[in-house]
Design a protein around this motif. Structure first.
Motif, short mmCIF file in Angstrom:
data_model
loop_
_atom_site.label_atom_id
_atom_site.label_comp_id
_atom_site.label_asym_id
_atom_site.label_seq_id
_atom_site.Cartn_x
_atom_site.Cartn_y
_atom_site.Cartn_z
N MET A 64 -12.17 0.84 2.95
CA MET A 64 -12.13 1.63 4.19
C MET A 64 -12.56 0.80 5.39
O MET A 64 -11.96 0.88 6.45
N PHE A 65 -13.61 -0.01 5.21
CA PHE A 65 -14.05 -0.87 6.32
C PHE A 65 -12.94 -1.82 6.74
O PHE A 65 -12.66 -1.96 7.93
N LEU A 95 -4.41 6.92 2.87
CA LEU A 95 -4.35 7.15 1.43
C LEU A 95 -5.71 6.99 0.77
O LEU A 95 -6.06 7.77 -0.12
N VAL A 96 -6.47 6.00 1.19
CA VAL A 96 -7.81 5.82 0.60
C VAL A 96 -8.73 6.96 1.02
O VAL A 96 -9.53 7.46 0.23
N ALA A 97 -8.60 7.41 2.26
CA ALA A 97 -9.44 8.51 2.73
C ALA A 97 -9.11 9.83 2.03
O ALA A 97 -9.96 10.71 1.94
N SER A 98 -7.90 9.96 1.52
CA SER A 98 -7.51 11.22 0.88
C SER A 98 -7.77 11.25 -0.61
O SER A 98 -7.51 12.27 -1.25
N THR A 99 -8.28 10.17 -1.18
CA THR A 99 -8.56 10.16 -2.62
C THR A 99 -10.01 10.56 -2.87
O THR A 99 -10.83 10.62 -1.96
N TYR A 100 -10.30 10.81 -4.13
CA TYR A 100 -11.65 11.19 -4.54
C TYR A 100 -12.12 10.21 -5.60
O TYR A 100 -11.52 10.10 -6.66
N VAL A 101 -13.20 9.50 -5.29
CA VAL A 101 -13.76 8.52 -6.23
C VAL A 101 -15.25 8.76 -6.33
O VAL A 101 -15.93 8.94 -5.33
N PHE A 136 -4.72 13.04 -11.76
CA PHE A 136 -3.46 12.31 -11.74
C PHE A 136 -2.90 12.24 -10.32
O PHE A 136 -2.32 11.22 -9.94
N THR A 137 -3.09 13.27 -9.53
CA THR A 137 -2.66 13.25 -8.13
C THR A 137 -3.42 12.18 -7.36
O THR A 137 -2.82 11.42 -6.60
N PHE A 138 -4.73 12.12 -7.55
CA PHE A 138 -5.52 11.08 -6.88
C PHE A 138 -5.13 9.70 -7.37
O PHE A 138 -5.11 8.74 -6.60
N TYR A 139 -4.80 9.59 -8.65
CA TYR A 139 -4.38 8.30 -9.21
C TYR A 139 -3.08 7.83 -8.55
O TYR A 139 -2.94 6.65 -8.22
N ARG A 140 -2.15 8.74 -8.36
CA ARG A 140 -0.89 8.37 -7.69
C ARG A 140 -1.15 7.96 -6.23
O ARG A 140 -0.52 7.03 -5.73
#
Length: 154
Positions: free
Chosen positions: A54-55, A38-44, A120-124
């Motif tokens: 991630m580490f 989930l963290v790898a699929s978000t954009y920040v 909003f998708t990334f937020y979810r």
């Protein structure tokens, strides 16, 4: 005459699937892997705040995998393994707690900017990652507590 304390308290082989705290290995894999995905699929932007998350998720996933195979193969017969078991799971719980707090803060900060549909998708996804991260923290903490109880008995 053999004493009861000379038996190794750590299970090996298939017994790890039916013993507390080793039954927590599978949920730790699942929830830790979900945090990683989930963290790898978000954009920040910038990506640095989620570097620690991630580490921690990759470190704990790989560490749990190695630990699982050590227990499964029966290479945990030395007297030092109960102490290492407690130490690893305590460190993993503390790491996951810090990563969970970091992820929750970043998600809260990003909630103010999630007006676009893609944001909003990334937020979810971030909310789901926060929930999974806290569940992984709880699992590692429970594993550490039950490992400490087993260590004190051995």
């Amino acid at each position: 005459m053999a004493s009861a304390s000379s038996d190794n308290a750590l299970p090996s082989g298939g017994r790890i699937f039916s013993s507390i705290p080793d039954i927590f290995f599978i949920p730790e894999f699942v929830f830790g892997g979900l945090v990683w995905i989930l963290v790898a699929s978000t954009y920040v932007t910038p990506p640095n705040p989620l570097g620690w998350v991630m580490f921690v998720s990759v470190f704990c996933f790989l560490g749990t995998t190695i630990w699982f195979f050590i227990f499964l193969c029966g290479a945990n017969k030395s007297y030092i393994w109960p102490t290492l078991d407690v130490g690893f799971h305590f460190v993993a719980a503390v790491f996951y707690l810090s990563a969970s707090v970091d992820l929750a803060i970043i998600t809260q900060l990003l909630s103010e900017f999630s007006t676009l549909a893609s944001s909003f998708t990334f937020y979810r996804l971030d909310i789901a990652a926060v929930v999974m991260s806290y569940v992984a923290t709880l699992l590692y903490f429970l594993h550490a507590i039950f490992s400490a109880i087993r260590w004190k008995r051995s």
